[in-house]
Design a protein around this motif. Structure first.
Motif, PDB file in Angstrom:
ATOM      1  N   PHE A  79       0.933  -1.066   0.049  1.00 15.54           N
ATOM      2  CA  PHE A  79       0.055  -0.057  -0.157  1.00 15.54           C
ATOM      3  C   PHE A  79       0.838   1.265  -0.025  1.00 15.54           C
ATOM      4  CE2 PHE A  79      -2.032  -3.504   2.306  1.00 15.54           C
ATOM      5  CZ  PHE A  79      -3.146  -3.657   1.555  1.00 15.54           C
ATOM      6  N   PRO A  80       1.602   1.346  -0.883  1.00 17.08           N
ATOM      7  CA  PRO A  80       2.845   2.606  -1.192  1.00 17.08           C
ATOM      8  C   PRO A  80       2.125   3.902  -1.038  1.00 17.08           C
ATOM      9  CG  PRO A  80       2.258   1.625  -3.200  1.00 17.08           C
ATOM     10  CD  PRO A  80       1.601   0.877  -2.210  1.00 17.08           C
ATOM     11  N   ARG A  81       0.857   4.430  -1.697  1.00 18.44           N
ATOM     12  CA  ARG A  81       0.191   5.561  -1.596  1.00 18.44           C
ATOM     13  C   ARG A  81      -0.394   5.805  -0.074  1.00 18.44           C
ATOM     14  NH1 ARG A  81      -2.306   3.579  -6.249  1.00 18.44           N
ATOM     15  NH2 ARG A  81      -4.134   3.736  -5.360  1.00 18.44           N
ATOM     16  N   TYR A  82      -0.800   4.783   0.518  1.00 13.30           N
ATOM     17  CA  TYR A  82      -1.187   5.108   1.902  1.00 13.30           C
ATOM     18  C   TYR A  82      -0.091   5.409   2.782  1.00 13.30           C
ATOM     19  CZ  TYR A  82      -3.468   4.394   6.497  1.00 13.30           C
ATOM     20  OH  TYR A  82      -3.741   4.679   7.771  1.00 13.30           O
ATOM     21  N   PHE A  83       0.995   4.817   2.729  1.00 10.86           N
ATOM     22  CA  PHE A  83       2.221   5.112   3.476  1.00 10.86           C
ATOM     23  C   PHE A  83       2.809   6.434   3.113  1.00 10.86           C
ATOM     24  CE2 PHE A  83       1.838   0.608   4.809  1.00 10.86           C
ATOM     25  CZ  PHE A  83       2.339   0.717   6.094  1.00 10.86           C
ATOM     26  N   ASN A  84       2.787   6.763   1.803  1.00 15.14           N
ATOM     27  CA  ASN A  84       3.279   8.235   1.466  1.00 15.14           C
ATOM     28  C   ASN A  84       2.392   9.247   2.319  1.00 15.14           C
ATOM     29  OD1 ASN A  84       5.160   7.151  -0.268  1.00 15.14           O
ATOM     30  ND2 ASN A  84       3.935   7.136  -2.026  1.00 15.14           N
ATOM     31  N   SER A  85       1.228   8.942   2.285  1.00 20.97           N
ATOM     32  CA  SER A  85       0.343   9.944   3.050  1.00 20.97           C
ATOM     33  C   SER A  85       0.830  10.010   4.629  1.00 20.97           C
ATOM     34  CB  SER A  85      -1.242   9.727   2.886  1.00 20.97           C
ATOM     35  OG  SER A  85      -1.356   8.489   3.379  1.00 20.97           O
ATOM     36  N   LEU A  86       1.064   8.891   4.997  1.00 23.83           N
ATOM     37  CA  LEU A  86       1.546   8.769   6.262  1.00 23.83           C
ATOM     38  C   LEU A  86       2.654   9.308   6.807  1.00 23.83           C
ATOM     39  CD1 LEU A  86       0.635   4.905   7.718  1.00 23.83           C
ATOM     40  CD2 LEU A  86      -0.643   7.223   7.908  1.00 23.83           C
ATOM     41  N   ASP A  87       3.778   9.118   5.469  1.00 22.00           N
ATOM     42  CA  ASP A  87       5.021   9.866   5.918  1.00 22.00           C
ATOM     43  C   ASP A  87       4.999  11.572   6.060  1.00 22.00           C
ATOM     44  OD1 ASP A  87       6.268   7.399   5.579  1.00 22.00           O
ATOM     45  OD2 ASP A  87       6.773   7.723   3.464  1.00 22.00           O
ATOM     46  N   SER A  88       3.755  12.005   5.759  1.00 25.88           N
ATOM     47  CA  SER A  88       3.642  13.339   5.553  1.00 25.88           C
ATOM     48  C   SER A  88       3.138  13.845   7.058  1.00 25.88           C
ATOM     49  CB  SER A  88       2.584  14.016   4.821  1.00 25.88           C
ATOM     50  OG  SER A  88       1.338  13.482   5.235  1.00 25.88           O
ATOM     51  N   GLU A  89       2.998  12.700   7.730  1.00 27.64           N
ATOM     52  CA  GLU A  89       2.798  13.093   9.193  1.00 27.64           C
ATOM     53  C   GLU A  89       1.497  14.013   9.548  1.00 27.64           C
ATOM     54  OE1 GLU A  89       6.080  13.736  11.899  1.00 27.64           O
ATOM     55  OE2 GLU A  89       7.054  11.834  11.025  1.00 27.64           O
ATOM     56  N   ARG A  90       0.451  13.858   8.614  1.00 27.15           N
ATOM     57  CA  ARG A  90      -0.759  14.777   8.711  1.00 27.15           C
ATOM     58  C   ARG A  90      -1.848  13.593   8.786  1.00 27.15           C
ATOM     59  NH1 ARG A  90       0.467  18.849   4.020  1.00 27.15           N
ATOM     60  NH2 ARG A  90       2.217  19.991   4.921  1.00 27.15           N
TER      61      ARG A  90
END
Length: 454
Positions: A79-90
């Motif tokens: 789930f790369p896109r979901y984790f990318n969104s988590l990386d933004s820490e928002r």
């Protein structure tokens, strides 16, 4: 609605459960608040792995069902896109979760099977680092999350971060307690070992002191035997001579050949012989008496009142054979009587060891060998000033001379215990001290301080 969310958040924030350090209790409280405030039936706490390559369900409320440490885990590679969104820490705000670009990866495997239409994931932060999320999942008709609801979820996530701090604090306190207990145990064990070592050391020290006392008495006995041999030899010779003369006169008397001149010579010789016998037997008796008194002083272990000058003088008399053998003139300087309450045996041992030390070390290159002992008294303390006129104590060995077994005469039989026993007797038995005189150019000098009462 806003007041309701605020009131729920306030109740959670004020709850003691948050700061008790029990993450399960705090997590259930926070998730229950989320389901109540957001009017959803499904909410969970998900925590990132250490390498942040996966996120796993730590706790999940689904209606009336509650699961701890679920087996649900999502990998970054799936789930790369979901984790990318988590990386933004928002916060991940998905009004239409099944079509939102950040969450639609779950559509087939997660969202549709559980009937989830909207998602609100608020990041959990602890000490500035994102550890996971509080995932709020809406089932049924798709909904739009309001700013107040987003703020509410974020505040709950921050509260869980506070609970993590409390749990870590409790863990640190537990670890600290365990460390303190271990340290205390180690200290106790070490203390027991040191106490055992100290008891053994004290026992050994007592044995060494007793051994040195016996050695001193042995030297006294040897010297006394040598000294007594002379007067006893003279007395025996004189007695034999008197007996021989008596037999001679008796024979003359029987033969009626004894005249007045022979009888007068016999009486004069008998008087001289008996005088020699009496003088030398008295001398031997005095030596034996002095030895008995000195022996009783050396072996005395009880505190008593005594006159210091007489004690030292008697000790010197008992040492006269040893001093005479080594051609040493030892003098106790005259002065007033000094009465004190202390241990005469310890003082006699100290004087004996100092003199023995001088005999062994001081006079190798001294012709006129002398030792001087002087006594002085103040209201609080008595000072014994001891000095010989030998070679003195070298600067490099002065710090070591009171150490047990340190000696510069090992090859000639030195034990290294003489001055060590002096130091221990003074400091431990008598409560005094001993100082090496600064000027050693004219021989070894010691200043000994003894309290008037031990």
């Amino acid at each position: 609605m806003e007041n309701t969310l605020y009131d729920i958040l306030l109740d959670v924030s004020k709850s003691s459960m948050i700061d008790e350090g029990d993450l399960q209790t705090a997590g259930l409280l926070i998730l229950s608040a989320a389901t109540q405030g957001l009017q959803i039936s499904r909410a969970g706490i998900w925590l990132l792995s250490e390498d942040k390559q996966a996120i796993c369900g730590k706790m999940l409320i689904d209606g009336d069902d509650c699961k701890l440490d679920t087996d649900l885990c999502l990998a970054r590679k799936d789930f790369p896109r979901y984790f990318n969104s988590l990386d933004s820490e928002r916060a991940v705000v998905a009004h239409d979760a099944q079509h939102d670009e950040n969450t639609n990866e779950f559509r087939t495997s997660y969202l549709i099977p559980f009937g989830i239409t909207s998602m609100l994931d608020a990041p959990i932060r602890h000490r500035g680092e994102m550890l996971g999320i509080i995932c709020c999942e809406h089932q049924g008709e798709m909904r739009t999350w309001s700013n107040e609801e987003i703020a509410f979820a974020s505040a709950l996530a921050d509260t869980y971060g506070r609970a993590i701090s409390a749990a870590q604090r409790n863990d640190y306190e537990r670890q600290l307690k365990e460390i303190n207990e271990q340290l205390e145990q180690k200290i106790n064990d070490r203390t027991n070992v040191l106490q055992d070592a100290l008891r053994n050391l004290n026992h050994t020290q007592a044995k060494l002191i007793e051994s040195e006392k016996l050695a001193s008495l042995g030297r006294l006995v040897s010297g006394l035997a040598h000294e007594i041999n002379t007067p006893l030899g003279i007395a025996v010779t004189s007695s034999s001579h008197c007996a021989s003369e008596l037999k001679r006169v008796q024979k003359l008397y029987k033969d009626e050949a004894l005249n007045e001149e022979e009888f007068a010579q016999f009486l004069a010789g008998l008087e001289d012989g008996l005088g020699l016998i009496n003088t030398n037997l008295t001398r031997a008796a005095t030596l034996v008496q002095n030895f008995k008194l000195s022996g009783s002083i050396h072996t005395a272990n009880e505190e008593e009142q005594f006159e210091l000058r007489s004690c030292i003088d008697l000790t010197l008399k008992s040492l006269q054979p040893l001093l005479k053998k080594n051609h040493i003139n030892c003098v106790l300087l005259p002065g007033a009587d000094i009465t004190l309450n202390s241990y005469p045996g310890a003082i006699a041992q100290i004087v004996t060891n100092l003199i023995t030390n001088s005999i062994h070390h001081a006079f190798h290159h001294t012709a006129d060998k002398q030792i001087r002992i002087e006594l002085n008294q103040t209201p609080e303390q008595i000072t014994i000033q001891y000095r010989d006129n030998g070679c003195g104590i070298a600067d490099d060995i002065r710090p070591k001379i009171f150490e047990p077994f340190f000696t510069t005469a090992r090859r000639t039989g030195g034990s290294g215990l003489g001055l060590s026993i002096v130091y221990n007797l003074l400091t431990q038995k008598l409560g005094g001290d001993i100082v090496i005189d600064a000027d050693q150019s004219q021989g070894a000098g010691f200043s000994i301080g003894i309290p008037c009462r031990a």
